[in-house]
Motif scaffolding. Structure first.
Motif, PDB file in Angstrom:
ATOM      1  N   LEU A   1       0.827  -1.190   0.000  1.00 55.58           N
ATOM      2  CA  LEU A   1       0.000   0.000   0.000  1.00 55.58           C
ATOM      3  C   LEU A   1       0.870   1.252   0.000  1.00 55.58           C
ATOM      4  CD1 LEU A   1      -1.817  -2.294   1.332  1.00 55.58           C
ATOM      5  CD2 LEU A   1      -3.076  -0.403   2.373  1.00 55.58           C
ATOM      6  N   GLN A   2       0.370   2.317  -0.608  1.00 50.86           N
ATOM      7  CA  GLN A   2       1.045   3.609  -0.534  1.00 50.86           C
ATOM      8  C   GLN A   2       0.006   4.696  -0.316  1.00 50.86           C
ATOM      9  OE1 GLN A   2       2.589   3.217  -4.811  1.00 50.86           O
ATOM     10  NE2 GLN A   2       2.237   5.408  -4.656  1.00 50.86           N
ATOM     11  N   LEU A   3       0.416   5.748   0.373  1.00 55.04           N
ATOM     12  CA  LEU A   3      -0.507   6.809   0.731  1.00 55.04           C
ATOM     13  C   LEU A   3      -0.907   7.610  -0.500  1.00 55.04           C
ATOM     14  CD1 LEU A   3      -1.869   8.243   3.154  1.00 55.04           C
ATOM     15  CD2 LEU A   3       0.058   9.837   3.125  1.00 55.04           C
ATOM     16  N   LEU A   4      -2.223   7.804  -0.653  1.00 55.37           N
ATOM     17  CA  LEU A   4      -2.772   8.598  -1.748  1.00 55.37           C
ATOM     18  C   LEU A   4      -3.017  10.034  -1.278  1.00 55.37           C
ATOM     19  CD1 LEU A   4      -3.647   7.945  -4.670  1.00 55.37           C
ATOM     20  CD2 LEU A   4      -5.925   7.476  -3.796  1.00 55.37           C
ATOM     21  N   LEU A   5      -3.646  10.166  -0.121  1.00 58.62           N
ATOM     22  CA  LEU A   5      -3.901  11.476   0.470  1.00 58.62           C
ATOM     23  C   LEU A   5      -4.350  11.284   1.915  1.00 58.62           C
ATOM     24  CD1 LEU A   5      -7.246  11.547   0.527  1.00 58.62           C
ATOM     25  CD2 LEU A   5      -6.955  12.203  -1.850  1.00 58.62           C
ATOM     26  N   LYS A   6      -4.362  12.382   2.663  1.00 60.21           N
ATOM     27  CA  LYS A   6      -4.802  12.322   4.048  1.00 60.21           C
ATOM     28  C   LYS A   6      -5.447  13.634   4.453  1.00 60.21           C
ATOM     29  CE  LYS A   6      -0.205  13.513   5.855  1.00 60.21           C
ATOM     30  NZ  LYS A   6       0.923  13.057   6.740  1.00 60.21           N
ATOM     31  N   TYR A   7      -6.417  13.512   5.366  1.00 58.73           N
ATOM     32  CA  TYR A   7      -7.038  14.684   5.971  1.00 58.73           C
ATOM     33  C   TYR A   7      -6.622  14.742   7.436  1.00 58.73           C
ATOM     34  CZ  TYR A   7     -10.309  17.737   8.230  1.00 58.73           C
ATOM     35  OH  TYR A   7     -10.851  18.737   9.000  1.00 58.73           O
ATOM     36  N   LEU A   8      -6.001  15.856   7.792  1.00 59.85           N
ATOM     37  CA  LEU A   8      -5.601  16.053   9.189  1.00 59.85           C
ATOM     38  C   LEU A   8      -6.419  17.166   9.827  1.00 59.85           C
ATOM     39  CD1 LEU A   8      -1.722  15.771   8.801  1.00 59.85           C
ATOM     40  CD2 LEU A   8      -3.375  13.979   9.342  1.00 59.85           C
ATOM     41  N   SER A   9      -6.552  18.294   9.121  1.00 59.19           N
ATOM     42  CA  SER A   9      -7.314  19.439   9.613  1.00 59.19           C
ATOM     43  C   SER A   9      -7.404  20.454   8.485  1.00 59.19           C
ATOM     44  CB  SER A   9      -6.654  20.058  10.843  1.00 59.19           C
ATOM     45  OG  SER A   9      -5.396  20.596  10.491  1.00 59.19           O
ATOM     46  N   GLY A  10      -8.129  21.554   8.730  1.00 56.51           N
ATOM     47  CA  GLY A  10      -8.181  22.622   7.746  1.00 56.51           C
ATOM     48  C   GLY A  10      -9.185  22.355   6.652  1.00 56.51           C
ATOM     49  N   SER A  11      -8.816  22.682   5.429  1.00 57.60           N
ATOM     50  CA  SER A  11      -9.723  22.553   4.290  1.00 57.60           C
ATOM     51  C   SER A  11     -10.258  21.133   4.183  1.00 57.60           C
ATOM     52  CB  SER A  11      -9.007  22.921   2.997  1.00 57.60           C
ATOM     53  OG  SER A  11      -9.836  22.643   1.871  1.00 57.60           O
ATOM     54  N   THR A  12     -11.559  21.046   3.960  1.00 57.67           N
ATOM     55  CA  THR A  12     -12.169  19.712   3.900  1.00 57.67           C
ATOM     56  C   THR A  12     -11.926  19.025   2.567  1.00 57.67           C
ATOM     57  OG1 THR A  12     -14.255  20.692   3.181  1.00 57.67           O
ATOM     58  CG2 THR A  12     -13.960  20.311   5.551  1.00 57.67           C
ATOM     59  N   LEU A  13     -11.451  19.743   1.573  1.00 57.30           N
ATOM     60  CA  LEU A  13     -11.125  19.152   0.282  1.00 57.30           C
ATOM     61  C   LEU A  13      -9.621  18.916   0.237  1.00 57.30           C
ATOM     62  CD1 LEU A  13     -12.201  18.264  -2.476  1.00 57.30           C
ATOM     63  CD2 LEU A  13     -11.678  20.571  -3.322  1.00 57.30           C
ATOM     64  N   VAL A  14      -9.266  17.664   0.098  1.00 56.13           N
ATOM     65  CA  VAL A  14      -7.862  17.283   0.145  1.00 56.13           C
ATOM     66  C   VAL A  14      -7.442  16.766  -1.219  1.00 56.13           C
ATOM     67  CG1 VAL A  14      -6.159  15.805   1.256  1.00 56.13           C
ATOM     68  CG2 VAL A  14      -8.118  16.638   2.564  1.00 56.13           C
ATOM     69  N   LYS A  15      -6.335  17.250  -1.709  1.00 52.50           N
ATOM     70  CA  LYS A  15      -5.823  16.781  -2.998  1.00 52.50           C
ATOM     71  C   LYS A  15      -4.645  15.834  -2.768  1.00 52.50           C
ATOM     72  CE  LYS A  15      -7.382  20.782  -5.629  1.00 52.50           C
ATOM     73  NZ  LYS A  15      -8.501  20.016  -6.260  1.00 52.50           N
ATOM     74  N   GLY A  16      -4.622  14.763  -3.564  1.00 51.38           N
ATOM     75  CA  GLY A  16      -3.561  13.784  -3.420  1.00 51.38           C
ATOM     76  C   GLY A  16      -2.799  13.579  -4.716  1.00 51.38           C
ATOM     77  N   ILE A  17      -2.102  12.466  -4.773  1.00 52.24           N
ATOM     78  CA  ILE A  17      -1.307  12.177  -5.952  1.00 52.24           C
ATOM     79  C   ILE A  17      -2.191  11.640  -7.070  1.00 52.24           C
ATOM     80  CG2 ILE A  17       0.773  11.736  -4.608  1.00 52.24           C
ATOM     81  CD1 ILE A  17       0.236   8.729  -4.975  1.00 52.24           C
ATOM     82  N   ASN A  18      -1.670  11.707  -8.290  1.00 49.58           N
ATOM     83  CA  ASN A  18      -2.330  11.124  -9.463  1.00 49.58           C
ATOM     84  C   ASN A  18      -3.714  11.706  -9.745  1.00 49.58           C
ATOM     85  OD1 ASN A  18      -0.067   9.487  -9.607  1.00 49.58           O
ATOM     86  ND2 ASN A  18      -1.043   7.774  -8.583  1.00 49.58           N
ATOM     87  N   GLY A  19      -3.964  12.959  -9.352  1.00 49.82           N
ATOM     88  CA  GLY A  19      -5.215  13.624  -9.676  1.00 49.82           C
ATOM     89  C   GLY A  19      -6.399  13.268  -8.794  1.00 49.82           C
ATOM     90  N   PHE A  20      -6.177  12.499  -7.753  1.00 48.61           N
ATOM     91  CA  PHE A  20      -7.261  12.146  -6.830  1.00 48.61           C
ATOM     92  C   PHE A  20      -7.479  13.250  -5.801  1.00 48.61           C
ATOM     93  CE2 PHE A  20      -8.605   7.870  -7.765  1.00 48.61           C
ATOM     94  CZ  PHE A  20      -7.551   7.338  -8.496  1.00 48.61           C
ATOM     95  N   GLU A  21      -8.711  13.340  -5.327  1.00 51.46           N
ATOM     96  CA  GLU A  21      -9.049  14.238  -4.241  1.00 51.46           C
ATOM     97  C   GLU A  21     -10.143  13.597  -3.398  1.00 51.46           C
ATOM     98  OE1 GLU A  21     -10.282  17.786  -6.345  1.00 51.46           O
ATOM     99  OE2 GLU A  21     -12.384  17.174  -6.253  1.00 51.46           O
TER     100      GLU A  21
END
Lengths: 114, 114
Positions: free
Chosen positions: A44-64
């Motif tokens: 497994l590899q991390l795509l994205l994470k939400y910790l705090s702040g903006s509720t829209l999170v952008k990750g790698i490879n165009g995912f959000e």
């Protein structure tokens, strides 16, 4: 304790079409949320994470992903998928500000159709 | 920087045999984990370690043992292999447990017990 539910075990989608992978969580405390991706025969590899702040999170490879506290959801989206996005996607949750383990969902297998 | 490495990649065991799955990380992470992944079941935590000399049970520890003599290595031992232990095993490491930090995964060991 935290739990996470991925509502779809498999999602077929045509190449260049948009996709949404659904994730709901349960927790009595505030949480951090993650999406991991597992390509065939890999770890497994991390795509994205939400910790705090903006509720829209952008990750790698165009995912959000968008964190929705009222609906306890953290759905993953991509506007246009590519054949290389074929993989299994795992949503994960952990309690905020605690030394606690990450709880993984059962995974959603994304099938890209030509 | 190799990240998390696991050996072997594949192994077939007979019932009752024993083996050790090796895991090494070169990121100087204190926290290390062993998971098993079964189809449609996501990842289940077997054991984890918060530092050299300290290990603790996860969700599914029965039939397994671990040790952590160094920061880098976290081997998983199966003493009496059973068909129920047929699975893909992943080792992971992180800077700290859960919380904000992502886990880095090895490529996995596919184990079959016949």
């Amino acid at each position: 304790a935290q739990s996470v539910t991925q509502l779809d075990s498999q999602v077929p989608v045509f190449e260049e079409a948009p996709v949404e992978l659904r994730c709901n969580y349960s927790s009595s405390v505030s949480v951090y949320l993650f999406w991991y991706v597992q390509y065939p025969n890999q770890g497994l590899q991390l795509l994205l994470k939400y910790l705090s702040g903006s509720t829209l999170v952008k990750g790698i490879n165009g995912f959000e992903a968008e964190f929705n506290k009222s609906q306890t959801s953290f759905h993953l989206r991509k506007p246009s998928v590519h054949i290389s996005d074929t993989a299994e996607y795992f949503c994960a949750v952990t309690a905020m500000n605690r030394d606690d383990k990450i709880i993984f969902g059962k995974g959603t297998r994304l099938h890209i159709l030509p | 920087n190799a990240g998390v490495t696991q050996t072997p990649k594949f192994r077939i065991l007979k019932i009752g045999q024993s083996m050790t799955l090796q895991c090494t990380q070169d990121m100087n992470h204190n926290y290390m984990y062993w998971y098993r992944q079964d189809p449609g079941m996501g990842l289940k935590l077997i054991y984890y370690s918060v530092g050299a000399g300290i290990t603790d049970k996860g969700e599914v520890p029965n039939g397994y043992n671990v040790s952590r003599s160094t920061t880098e290595d976290f081997p998983l031992r199966l003493e009496l292999a059973a068909p129920s232990q047929t699975s893909v095993y992943f080792c992971a490491s992180s800077y700290s447990i859960g919380s904000r930090n992502e886990q880095f995964f090895g490529p996995g060991t596919r184990l079959t017990v016949l």
